[in-house]
Design a protein around this motif. Structure first.
Motif, PDB file in Angstrom:
ATOM      1  N   VAL A   1       0.833  -1.212   0.000  1.00  0.00           N
ATOM      2  CA  VAL A   1       0.000   0.000   0.000  1.00  0.00           C
ATOM      3  C   VAL A   1       0.866   1.260   0.000  1.00  0.00           C
ATOM      4  N   SER A   2       1.873   1.284   0.867  1.00  0.00           N
ATOM      5  CA  SER A   2       2.666   2.507   1.040  1.00  0.00           C
ATOM      6  C   SER A   2       3.571   2.815  -0.142  1.00  0.00           C
ATOM      7  N   THR A   3       4.003   1.778  -0.876  1.00  0.00           N
ATOM      8  CA  THR A   3       4.902   2.008  -2.014  1.00  0.00           C
ATOM      9  C   THR A   3       4.167   2.117  -3.342  1.00  0.00           C
ATOM     10  N   GLY A   4       2.860   1.953  -3.320  1.00  0.00           N
ATOM     11  CA  GLY A   4       2.100   2.057  -4.565  1.00  0.00           C
ATOM     12  C   GLY A   4       2.158   0.815  -5.431  1.00  0.00           C
ATOM     13  N   GLU A   5       2.553  -0.330  -4.865  1.00  0.00           N
ATOM     14  CA  GLU A   5       2.641  -1.562  -5.657  1.00  0.00           C
ATOM     15  C   GLU A   5       1.285  -2.005  -6.195  1.00  0.00           C
ATOM     16  N   LEU A   6       0.205  -1.596  -5.525  1.00  0.00           N
ATOM     17  CA  LEU A   6      -1.129  -2.022  -5.947  1.00  0.00           C
ATOM     18  C   LEU A   6      -1.650  -1.218  -7.133  1.00  0.00           C
TER      19      LEU A   6
ATOM     20  N   ALA B   1      16.408  31.375  -3.562  1.00  0.00           N
ATOM     21  CA  ALA B   1      15.736  30.916  -4.783  1.00  0.00           C
ATOM     22  C   ALA B   1      16.219  29.526  -5.169  1.00  0.00           C
ATOM     23  N   GLU B   2      17.513  29.315  -5.097  1.00  0.00           N
ATOM     24  CA  GLU B   2      18.068  28.014  -5.461  1.00  0.00           C
ATOM     25  C   GLU B   2      17.597  26.926  -4.494  1.00  0.00           C
ATOM     26  N   ALA B   3      17.551  27.250  -3.207  1.00  0.00           N
ATOM     27  CA  ALA B   3      17.114  26.268  -2.212  1.00  0.00           C
ATOM     28  C   ALA B   3      15.657  25.861  -2.443  1.00  0.00           C
ATOM     29  N   ILE B   4      14.805  26.832  -2.766  1.00  0.00           N
ATOM     30  CA  ILE B   4      13.393  26.536  -3.012  1.00  0.00           C
ATOM     31  C   ILE B   4      13.231  25.678  -4.256  1.00  0.00           C
ATOM     32  N   ARG B   5      13.991  26.002  -5.304  1.00  0.00           N
ATOM     33  CA  ARG B   5      13.892  25.205  -6.529  1.00  0.00           C
ATOM     34  C   ARG B   5      14.312  23.752  -6.276  1.00  0.00           C
ATOM     35  N   ARG B   6      15.347  23.574  -5.510  1.00  0.00           N
ATOM     36  CA  ARG B   6      15.807  22.210  -5.230  1.00  0.00           C
ATOM     37  C   ARG B   6      14.799  21.448  -4.363  1.00  0.00           C
ATOM     38  N   ARG B   7      14.173  22.143  -3.436  1.00  0.00           N
ATOM     39  CA  ARG B   7      13.130  21.492  -2.626  1.00  0.00           C
ATOM     40  C   ARG B   7      12.001  21.002  -3.523  1.00  0.00           C
ATOM     41  N   ARG B   8      11.591  21.807  -4.490  1.00  0.00           N
ATOM     42  CA  ARG B   8      10.492  21.420  -5.372  1.00  0.00           C
ATOM     43  C   ARG B   8      10.921  20.324  -6.331  1.00  0.00           C
ATOM     44  N   ALA B   9      12.208  20.296  -6.674  1.00  0.00           N
ATOM     45  CA  ALA B   9      12.683  19.283  -7.621  1.00  0.00           C
ATOM     46  C   ALA B   9      12.733  17.899  -7.005  1.00  0.00           C
ATOM     47  N   THR B  10      13.023  17.826  -5.702  1.00  0.00           N
ATOM     48  CA  THR B  10      13.228  16.527  -5.065  1.00  0.00           C
ATOM     49  C   THR B  10      12.101  16.140  -4.119  1.00  0.00           C
ATOM     50  N   GLY B  11      11.541  17.099  -3.402  1.00  0.00           N
ATOM     51  CA  GLY B  11      10.512  16.786  -2.425  1.00  0.00           C
ATOM     52  C   GLY B  11      11.099  16.095  -1.208  1.00  0.00           C
ATOM     53  N   GLY B  12      10.323  16.044  -0.139  1.00  0.00           N
ATOM     54  CA  GLY B  12      10.771  15.383   1.076  1.00  0.00           C
ATOM     55  C   GLY B  12      10.230  13.970   1.167  1.00  0.00           C
ATOM     56  N   PRO B  13      10.621  13.234   2.195  1.00  0.00           N
ATOM     57  CA  PRO B  13      10.174  11.843   2.349  1.00  0.00           C
ATOM     58  C   PRO B  13       8.659  11.701   2.431  1.00  0.00           C
ATOM     59  N   ALA B  14       7.998  12.608   3.157  1.00  0.00           N
ATOM     60  CA  ALA B  14       6.545  12.509   3.292  1.00  0.00           C
ATOM     61  C   ALA B  14       5.848  12.767   1.965  1.00  0.00           C
ATOM     62  N   GLU B  15       6.341  13.716   1.200  1.00  0.00           N
ATOM     63  CA  GLU B  15       5.750  13.998  -0.107  1.00  0.00           C
ATOM     64  C   GLU B  15       5.913  12.801  -1.040  1.00  0.00           C
ATOM     65  N   SER B  16       7.060  12.142  -0.973  1.00  0.00           N
ATOM     66  CA  SER B  16       7.282  10.954  -1.797  1.00  0.00           C
ATOM     67  C   SER B  16       6.343   9.822  -1.399  1.00  0.00           C
ATOM     68  N   ALA B  17       6.138   9.655  -0.089  1.00  0.00           N
ATOM     69  CA  ALA B  17       5.226   8.615   0.385  1.00  0.00           C
ATOM     70  C   ALA B  17       3.808   8.897  -0.067  1.00  0.00           C
ATOM     71  N   LEU B  18       3.413  10.156  -0.010  1.00  0.00           N
ATOM     72  CA  LEU B  18       2.074  10.528  -0.458  1.00  0.00           C
ATOM     73  C   LEU B  18       1.904  10.282  -1.945  1.00  0.00           C
ATOM     74  N   SER B  19       2.936  10.592  -2.721  1.00  0.00           N
ATOM     75  CA  SER B  19       2.880  10.357  -4.166  1.00  0.00           C
ATOM     76  C   SER B  19       2.693   8.882  -4.479  1.00  0.00           C
ATOM     77  N   SER B  20       3.344   8.022  -3.702  1.00  0.00           N
ATOM     78  CA  SER B  20       3.196   6.582  -3.910  1.00  0.00           C
ATOM     79  C   SER B  20       1.786   6.113  -3.600  1.00  0.00           C
ATOM     80  N   LEU B  21       1.196   6.667  -2.555  1.00  0.00           N
ATOM     81  CA  LEU B  21      -0.140   6.257  -2.163  1.00  0.00           C
ATOM     82  C   LEU B  21      -1.183   6.581  -3.232  1.00  0.00           C
ATOM     83  N   VAL B  22      -1.084   7.753  -3.848  1.00  0.00           N
ATOM     84  CA  VAL B  22      -2.113   8.169  -4.805  1.00  0.00           C
ATOM     85  C   VAL B  22      -1.652   8.045  -6.255  1.00  0.00           C
ATOM     86  N   GLY B  23      -0.411   7.583  -6.467  1.00  0.00           N
ATOM     87  CA  GLY B  23       0.055   7.344  -7.830  1.00  0.00           C
ATOM     88  C   GLY B  23       0.324   8.590  -8.639  1.00  0.00           C
TER      89      GLY B  23
END
Length: 453
Positions: A290-295, A339-361
């Motif tokens: 469920v958490s990794t989006g395998e389904l 500006a550079e720090a914000i762009r890099r944050r948006r390019a990579t995202g944090g762990p929670a954002e990645s987990a959320l992306s996996s949940l909803v595909g």
């Protein structure tokens, strides 16, 4: 049938009986383990009550109360309240930011005053949009879970499960909602502003900062906190003003993302495999799936095309915000580093954002952010701020992905040049040199360092 299998069936019968009867003596830790939730007894008991309430719902929609409860529990456990003097300084930053932004944009000012949110208040404010976006996935998982459990249940229990299909569907939806809420709760410790994710999670006309979450940005960059707050206030006001100015934009985004999500399909073979090998004593495989989006099945070509359109619009929105923020904050000593720090944050995202992306595909990244920021700056230089911002008046006027590929043609059209001449070629060459070098507002960065390219 061996003794272990008989005991598991007895356990399942007893669990279903208690769930359907509404009895409250179910062991919450077993449900928590399957859903990947924390083991706090009080929180689990409250979630169990919401789970039973979800089973009794008459409609087919998902009950998102479990999501909100789980998210609030996580967000509230790690937040801190602002001191009065901190609040005063941050509101002063918003006041200065509004004055600076007025100098470089021609969009509607906000009617409501800016807000300083805690992590928990951000969860409450954004959950309606989150649940709307996740509804198609939750419904698909709930339907698939109902079908698979019915097919793999012991023969003598199938008639009972068929009668309780709506209840099972409610269980599946509520379990997904709990895990989804957990991801939102963790995300509340990463976001720094209302427009930080890019999509309009906050209602139009509201500018929001989460001060607790950008304190680390000041430390990491060795930039005074007041300067960080002022820079972020400009960005957030720009984002909020744009969505208030372009009234169609919010609905456009939400509709596009929901259309993408409605095409998501569940891998029933994978779910059947989990059901066949499910061990109540070891729920790790279920949580992992469920958490990794395998389904969730791989994207179709139609979904890939839809995602490309969403990412283009996201890049245009955030590119405009980048361009006007760069112009408004040019007097800040560390604007380029921020500006550079914000762009890099948006390019990579944090762990929670990645987990959320996996949940909803769905992973939302403005992959052509540098191109879009350069385009908006060039348009403003060519036709002026008012004409640049007027392009947001209607979706048919907003630049497209093709315009990002060939900005000179767009400039020629906007300036009334019927055919690109030598001056347009020269403009195109200069713009390409610009794109190859530091982004607007990021002087001193190395060419090509932006991870969003």
């Amino acid at each position: 049938m061996n003794g272990d299998e008989s005991n598991q069936e007895d356990d399942l019968r007893e669990l279903l009986r208690k769930l359907m009867s509404g009895e409250g003596d179910i062991d919450p830790s077993r449900l928590a383990a399957a859903a990947g939730l924390p083991s706090d007894p009080a929180a689990l008991q409250a979630m169990l009550g919401q789970l039973q309430q979800a089973m009794s719902r008459a409609g087919d929609s998902i009950d998102w109360a479990a999501s909100l409860h789980a998210a609030e529990a996580i967000a509230g456990s790690s937040q801190r309240q602002l001191a009065d003097d901190e609040s005063v300084r941050l509101h002063q930053a918003f006041t200065v930011a509004a004055l600076w932004l007025d100098e470089v944009v021609d969009v509607t000012a906000l009617a409501a005053p800016p807000e300083l949110m805690t992590r928990r208040s951000w969860v409450v404010a954004t959950m309606p949009v989150w649940s709307e976006l996740a509804e198609p996935v939750a419904v698909s998982i709930a339907d698939a879970l109902t079908s698979v459990l019915s097919e793999h249940a012991p023969e003598e229990m199938r008639s009972m499960l068929e009668q309780a299909s709506k209840m099972l569907r409610g269980v599946g939806g509520a379990l997904f909602a709990m895990q989804f809420g957990q991801a939102i709760g963790r995300l509340s410790s990463e976001v720094i502003a209302g427009g930080d994710i890019g999509i309009p999670l906050i209602s139009d006309g509201r500018a929001v900062l989460l001060p607790q979450n950008f304190e680390s940005l000041s430390t990491d960059l060795d930039v005074p906190l007041d300067e960080v707050a002022l820079y972020l206030a400009v960005r957030e006001l720009a984002h909020a003003r744009l969505f208030r100015h372009a009234r169609w934009l919010r609905l456009h985004f939400i509709s596009a993302i929901k259309a993408f999500a409605s095409g998501i399909r569940i891998d029933t073979d994978r779910m059947e495999s989990l059901a066949e090998n499910f061990d109540p004593a070891d729920t790790e495989a279920l949580k992992q799936a469920v958490s990794t989006g395998e389904l969730i099945r791989p994207r179709t070509p139609e979904q890939e095309a839809a995602l490309a359109r969403i990412e283009t619009m996201l890049a245009l929105v955030e590119g405009w915000v980048d361009a006007v923020t760069a112009a408004a904050t040019s007097r800040l000593p560390h604007a380029a580093a921020l500006a550079e720090a914000i762009r890099r944050r948006r390019a990579t995202g944090g762990p929670a954002e990645s987990a959320l992306s996996s949940l909803v595909g769905l992973e939302l990244r403005p992959r052509r952010l540098r191109d879009a920021a350069a385009l908006w700056t060039a348009v403003g230089d060519a036709v002026g701020v008012a004409a640049r911002d007027a392009l947001w008046a209607h979706p048919d006027l907003v630049p497209t992905g093709e315009d990002l590929d060939a900005p000179a043609a767009l400039i020629a059209h906007l300036t009334g040049t019927s055919t690109p001449d030598a001056s347009a070629d020269d403009f195109d060459r200069q713009l390409q040199e610009w794109l190859d070098g530091p982004a607007p507002g990021a002087a001193g960065t190395e060419p090509g360092a932006d991870a969003t390219d």
